[in-house]
Write a protein that holds these residues in place. Structure first.
Motif, mmCIF file in Angstrom:
data_model
loop_
_atom_site.group_PDB
_atom_site.id
_atom_site.type_symbol
_atom_site.label_atom_id
_atom_site.label_comp_id
_atom_site.label_asym_id
_atom_site.label_seq_id
_atom_site.Cartn_x
_atom_site.Cartn_y
_atom_site.Cartn_z
ATOM 1 N N PHE A 227 -3.225 -4.315 7.551
ATOM 2 C CA PHE A 227 -2.796 -4.050 8.916
ATOM 3 C C PHE A 227 -2.123 -5.274 9.518
ATOM 4 O O PHE A 227 -2.573 -6.420 9.328
ATOM 5 N N ASP A 228 -1.052 -5.042 10.277
ATOM 6 C CA ASP A 228 -0.499 -6.043 11.178
ATOM 7 C C ASP A 228 -1.006 -5.682 12.575
ATOM 8 O O ASP A 228 -0.538 -4.700 13.166
ATOM 9 N N PRO A 229 -1.981 -6.430 13.118
ATOM 10 C CA PRO A 229 -2.548 -6.053 14.420
ATOM 11 C C PRO A 229 -1.515 -5.918 15.526
ATOM 12 O O PRO A 229 -1.672 -5.080 16.428
ATOM 13 N N GLU A 230 -0.433 -6.697 15.452
ATOM 14 C CA GLU A 230 0.580 -6.628 16.507
ATOM 15 C C GLU A 230 1.482 -5.405 16.368
ATOM 16 O O GLU A 230 2.292 -5.127 17.253
ATOM 17 N N ALA A 231 1.351 -4.680 15.266
ATOM 18 C CA ALA A 231 2.124 -3.448 15.089
ATOM 19 C C ALA A 231 1.457 -2.264 15.767
ATOM 20 O O ALA A 231 1.939 -1.134 15.672
ATOM 21 N N PHE A 232 0.344 -2.530 16.471
ATOM 22 C CA PHE A 232 -0.385 -1.488 17.187
ATOM 23 C C PHE A 232 -0.554 -1.898 18.649
ATOM 24 O O PHE A 232 -0.956 -3.027 18.948
ATOM 25 N N ALA A 233 -0.243 -0.995 19.548
ATOM 26 C CA ALA A 233 -0.462 -1.213 20.979
ATOM 27 C C ALA A 233 -1.848 -0.702 21.351
ATOM 28 O O ALA A 233 -2.313 0.313 20.814
ATOM 29 N N VAL A 250 -2.472 2.214 18.959
ATOM 30 C CA VAL A 250 -1.405 3.190 18.756
ATOM 31 C C VAL A 250 -0.273 2.533 17.970
ATOM 32 O O VAL A 250 0.247 1.480 18.359
ATOM 33 N N SER A 251 0.115 3.158 16.874
ATOM 34 C CA SER A 251 1.159 2.606 16.018
ATOM 35 C C SER A 251 2.478 2.520 16.778
ATOM 36 O O SER A 251 2.943 3.504 17.353
ATOM 37 N N ARG A 252 3.082 1.332 16.738
ATOM 38 C CA ARG A 252 4.340 1.130 17.469
ATOM 39 C C ARG A 252 5.532 1.740 16.734
ATOM 40 O O ARG A 252 6.584 1.986 17.345
ATOM 41 N N GLN A 253 5.389 1.981 15.423
ATOM 42 C CA GLN A 253 6.489 2.524 14.630
ATOM 43 C C GLN A 253 5.913 3.195 13.392
ATOM 44 O O GLN A 253 4.731 3.024 13.088
ATOM 45 N N PRO A 254 6.720 3.975 12.667
ATOM 46 C CA PRO A 254 6.223 4.519 11.404
ATOM 47 C C PRO A 254 5.871 3.372 10.467
ATOM 48 O O PRO A 254 6.617 2.403 10.329
ATOM 49 N N GLN A 255 4.709 3.471 9.827
ATOM 50 C CA GLN A 255 4.293 2.393 8.932
ATOM 51 C C GLN A 255 3.250 2.915 7.956
ATOM 52 O O GLN A 255 2.582 3.930 8.203
ATOM 53 N N THR A 256 3.112 2.220 6.845
ATOM 54 C CA THR A 256 2.096 2.546 5.848
ATOM 55 C C THR A 256 1.276 1.292 5.586
ATOM 56 O O THR A 256 1.834 0.196 5.426
ATOM 57 N N VAL A 257 -0.045 1.447 5.586
ATOM 58 C CA VAL A 257 -0.947 0.323 5.347
ATOM 59 C C VAL A 257 -1.856 0.658 4.169
ATOM 60 O O VAL A 257 -2.121 1.832 3.881
ATOM 61 N N GLN A 258 -2.328 -0.385 3.522
ATOM 62 C CA GLN A 258 -3.339 -0.238 2.479
ATOM 63 C C GLN A 258 -4.707 -0.493 3.102
ATOM 64 O O GLN A 258 -4.887 -1.412 3.889
ATOM 65 N N LEU A 259 -5.674 0.314 2.718
ATOM 66 C CA LEU A 259 -7.039 0.124 3.202
ATOM 67 C C LEU A 259 -8.007 0.837 2.263
ATOM 68 O O LEU A 259 -7.810 2.011 1.939
ATOM 69 N N ALA A 260 -9.031 0.123 1.845
ATOM 70 C CA ALA A 260 -10.087 0.689 1.000
ATOM 71 C C ALA A 260 -9.515 1.342 -0.247
ATOM 72 O O ALA A 260 -9.968 2.400 -0.682
ATOM 73 N N GLY A 261 -8.470 0.701 -0.816
ATOM 74 C CA GLY A 261 -7.915 1.171 -2.071
ATOM 75 C C GLY A 261 -6.957 2.331 -1.961
ATOM 76 O O GLY A 261 -6.564 2.903 -2.990
ATOM 77 N N ARG A 262 -6.558 2.680 -0.738
ATOM 78 C CA ARG A 262 -5.642 3.804 -0.553
ATOM 79 C C ARG A 262 -4.538 3.427 0.413
ATOM 80 O O ARG A 262 -4.679 2.497 1.210
ATOM 81 N N ALA A 263 -3.431 4.171 0.360
ATOM 82 C CA ALA A 263 -2.328 3.992 1.296
ATOM 83 C C ALA A 263 -2.465 5.016 2.424
ATOM 84 O O ALA A 263 -2.752 6.195 2.171
ATOM 85 N N TRP A 264 -2.257 4.551 3.661
ATOM 86 C CA TRP A 264 -2.389 5.417 4.830
ATOM 87 C C TRP A 264 -1.120 5.276 5.676
ATOM 88 O O TRP A 264 -0.746 4.169 6.058
ATOM 89 N N SER A 265 -0.479 6.406 5.956
ATOM 90 C CA SER A 265 0.747 6.394 6.754
ATOM 91 C C SER A 265 0.436 6.725 8.204
ATOM 92 O O SER A 265 -0.373 7.616 8.502
#
Length: 317
Positions: A227-233, A250-265
């Protein structure tokens, strides 16, 4: 002073995060906010001018402690979500219980809080239990808990972090944990002007926003998140249909993050709920409690009617 560590295992946290990320909207357990930095930031929130709940409840506990002690009666005092354990002082002085038991998820806060409390109240034996009290179905075997009537203490209006069905189930669980003859003193924040409520959870200094974003820092550290914390309001909005504040990143833009071994959009504008805070009028709260097998036996409120301390008793009390 004794400490018992029942903190959830990493595998359990991993599964809880996977389940929360699969929800719609996405929502993680609120206790994940309370690592060492999160606990520090929450204490700072309680000192912000917009957040009056802690000051109001502390003053009410101080002014009503003798009456509360009389109404509670004798027994071991068990505090759920003790945090820094600073609110319980007036009760300990008035009640003089045979023991005080603090339950909290943050090991970093629990040990120092219990040690400080034991120093200030040397006549009251103190036991700290590091745990997720929402998943605890019996208190551990310990001499301080043996054959003693138990009195519950749940300040801070923390019940509002749960949906009404979850809150009702938690109240049933408290009855089971406390056992026969249980009594529960619980703080409940009440509905008030929307502007006041939203400001309380989105202070001008930005401490509430930092508290929420620290969740992402923890996820990056503990569960290999990206996560980029600044990418969320950060937002805190009153939802009148649910009588609650919804706090979210709240996500500021479309993005995909890795967490707990999975990708989350995340879509732009998609929220990750960090907490809810449900507000209950006295009648609504007592109705909720009745559904969990409790009945009201007393209520104390501040002069402005912002917050209530309710004394609940079980049928066998």
């Amino acid at each position: 002073m004794d400490l018992i560590d029942l903190h959830p295992e990493p595998a359990d946290i991993h599964q809880l995060v996977l389940e929360g990320m699969a929800r719609q909207p996405r929502q993680l357990p609120a206790w994940l906010l309370y690592d060492a930095e999160g606990s520090r930031l929450f204490e700072a929130i309680c000192e912000q001018p917009e957040y009056g709940l802690t000051r109001t409840e502390t003053a009410l506990l101080q002014s009503t402690a003798p009456a509360l002690a009389t109404a509670l009666g004798a027994g071991v005092l068990v505090e759920f979500g003790a945090g820094n354990a600073r609110k319980v002082g007036p009760l300990l002085e008035a009640l003089r219980p045979p023991a005080y038991v603090a339950l909290d998820i943050s090991a970093d806060h629990l040990g120092p809080a219990c040690r400080e409390l034991q120093t200030r109240h040397p006549a009251v034996p103190v036991l700290g239990i590091c745990c997720d009290y929402t998943q605890l179905h019996q208190l551990p075997d310990h001499p301080l808990l043996a054959e003693q009537r138990r009195l519950g203490f749940y300040p801070g209006s923390s019940l509002g972090n749960f949906s009404p069905p979850e809150a009702q189930e938690l109240l049933r669980q408290f009855s089971q944990l406390l056992g026969p003859g249980a009594r529960l003193l619980i703080g409940i924040d009440q509905p008030k002007a929307v502007a006041r409520l939203e400001a309380a959870y989105n202070d001008a200094a930005g401490v509430s926003a930092a508290f929420a974003r620290n969740l992402l820092v923890r996820l990056n550290r503990d569960l290999a998140g990206t996560f980029d914390p600044e990418a969320f309001a950060y937002t805190a909005q009153w939802q009148p249909e649910h009588s609650r504040i919804a706090m979210a990143l709240v996500s500021r833009q479309p993005q995909t993050v890795q967490l707990a071994g999975r990708a989350w959009s995340f879509a732009a504008g998609e929220p990750l709920i960090t907490e809810y805070s449900v507000k209950y009028a006295p009648e609504a709260f007592l109705s909720l409690a009745a559904g969990a097998g409790w009945r009201g036996a007393g209520r104390w409120s501040d002069p402005a009617g912002d917050l209530s301390l309710h004394l609940l008793v079980t049928a066998d009390s």
